[in-house]
Design a protein around this motif. Structure first.
Motif, PDB file in Angstrom:
ATOM      1  N   VAL A   1       0.846  -1.206   0.000  1.00 31.47           N
ATOM      2  CA  VAL A   1       0.000   0.000   0.000  1.00 31.47           C
ATOM      3  C   VAL A   1       0.876   1.249   0.000  1.00 31.47           C
ATOM      4  CG1 VAL A   1      -1.727   1.306   1.293  1.00 31.47           C
ATOM      5  CG2 VAL A   1      -1.939  -1.182   1.091  1.00 31.47           C
TER       6      VAL A   1
ATOM      7  N   ARG B   1      -3.351   0.058  -4.162  1.00 30.70           N
ATOM      8  CA  ARG B   1      -4.444   0.457  -3.286  1.00 30.70           C
ATOM      9  C   ARG B   1      -5.585  -0.550  -3.235  1.00 30.70           C
ATOM     10  NH1 ARG B   1      -7.063   5.334  -4.625  1.00 30.70           N
ATOM     11  NH2 ARG B   1      -7.426   5.666  -2.387  1.00 30.70           N
TER      12      ARG B   1
ATOM     13  N   CYS C   1     -10.595   0.987  -1.559  1.00 34.13           N
ATOM     14  CA  CYS C   1      -9.205   1.359  -1.840  1.00 34.13           C
ATOM     15  C   CYS C   1      -8.527   1.725  -0.529  1.00 34.13           C
ATOM     16  CB  CYS C   1      -9.152   2.545  -2.797  1.00 34.13           C
ATOM     17  SG  CYS C   1      -9.891   2.209  -4.415  1.00 34.13           S
TER      18      CYS C   1
ATOM     19  N   ASP D   1      -5.218   3.259   1.829  1.00 29.83           N
ATOM     20  CA  ASP D   1      -4.084   4.169   1.983  1.00 29.83           C
ATOM     21  C   ASP D   1      -3.529   4.004   3.384  1.00 29.83           C
ATOM     22  OD1 ASP D   1      -4.154   5.965  -0.555  1.00 29.83           O
ATOM     23  OD2 ASP D   1      -6.239   5.985   0.167  1.00 29.83           O
TER      24      ASP D   1
END
Length: 333
Positions: A278, A283, A329, A331
């Motif tokens: 990541v 992602r 997704c 992060d």
């Protein structure tokens, strides 16, 4: 196929191996001899892998003075195809008492179509699409239908509860629930030739860690890593500690504590690796899984492992998820 006697004395255990195309190139089952012959797990179906598995089982039993018809008990650790594949042959030749994990009863009672819908929804939300999505959905449905045909619930005489002790062929087996690789997985501790033995299925394998499949891409995937760690804690807590471990892959060994610790380390490294991917800008689950697989490994079974790994990283706040065009997704926090 190969088999070997692994202990001497009035009660012994023989290992019967079946060649398969995936690492480490074999899967094993075990014959316990005592008051009556007991088969622990049942290898690959004849039509899978390298074939000839029905003959391999018959020949392995014959080398130890038994025929399929002699088997009085079949004990199952978990319902993956490479561990129940010859159950139909055993059931056709003998009239064994069949013992299987209690969790399998509800799993096999599930509707394959509903499972396929849940898997499609979960996989789509994870960003799996196209051929990968179709394969994942088909694999989930076909696995359920195939596995419950190999081990028909009506053929199971005894649904084994975690923590239960029961007697087969003069052996007292104590079941411990060790999920993570497969959600219903049980290991069985017993005494063999004066040693405390663990019939481990796909747990406590040396030298590699079983992949985190749990229930695949079904709704339990978010709990899979925690479940695997819980299973390792239960192996560590076995009292007395088994002297010898009989896994269905890899060698028989006498280092349960060491293997458990290595598996814990492997799970930690997988989480660290997902976090690193990541950080590198990948992602979504498919990108993470393909990066982990590299050029040498199939991504098929790394998809559920990667999909399961992001859940604890979200829970600890290491990763933050956002939904973009219907896809989760990730992060770094």
């Amino acid at each position: 196929m190969s088999e070997s006697r692994l202990a001497a004395g009035t009660v012994s255990v023989a290992r019967i191996e079946f060649e398969v195309e995936f690492p480490p190139g074999h899967v094993a089952c075990y014959l316990l001899e005592g008051d009556a012959p007991v088969l622990v797990d049942a290898g690959m179906p004849t039509e899978r892998g390298l074939g000839g598995h029905d003959a391999a089982l018959r020949e392995g039993l014959d080398r130890h003075g038994h025929a399929l018809a002699d088997i009085e008990h079949l004990v199952v650790t978990h319902p993956h195809v490479d561990h129940i594949g010859q159950a139909p042959a055993v059931l056709a030749a003998a009239d064994p008492t069949v013992h299987a994990p209690a969790g399998v009863r509800d799993r096999f009672a599930g509707d394959a179509g509903a499972l396929a819908e849940r898997v499609r929804a979960n996989a789509t939300a994870a960003g799996i699409s196209g051929d990968q999505l179709d394969e994942a959905v088909a694999m989930a449905r076909e696995s359920l239908e195939r596995d419950r045909s190999l081990l028909p619930p009506a053929a199971v005489d005894h649904w084994v509860e975690p923590g239960e002790t029961f007697t087969v062929g003069g052996h007292d087996l104590t079941a411990t629930h060790t999920p993570g690789h497969q959600a219903d997985h049980l290991v069985y501790a017993t005494d063999i030739d004066g040693e405390r033995a663990l019939l481990a299925g796909d747990a406590a394998i040396r030298p590699f860690r079983p992949v985190v499949i749990h229930d695949g891409l079904d709704d339990g995937h978010r709990a899979a890593f925690e479940a695997f760690l819980t299973g390792l804690d239960r192996l560590d807590a076995l009292d007395p500690t088994p002297d010898r471990v009989y896994p269905d892959h890899g060698p028989v060994h006498d280092d349960l504590p060491g293997v458990v610790e290595r598996h814990r380390g492997s799970l930690r490294r997988r989480l660290d690796g997902v976090r690193e991917q990541v950080a590198n800008g990948l992602r979504t689950v498919p990108g993470i899984a393909m990066a982990i697989a590299g050029d040498d490994r199939s991504v098929r079974y790394l998809l559920p492992e990667a999909m399961s790994a992001v859940a604890p990283l979200e829970a600890t706040g290491d990763l933050v998820a956002t939904v973009e065009d219907g896809v989760r997704c990730y992060d770094l926090a």
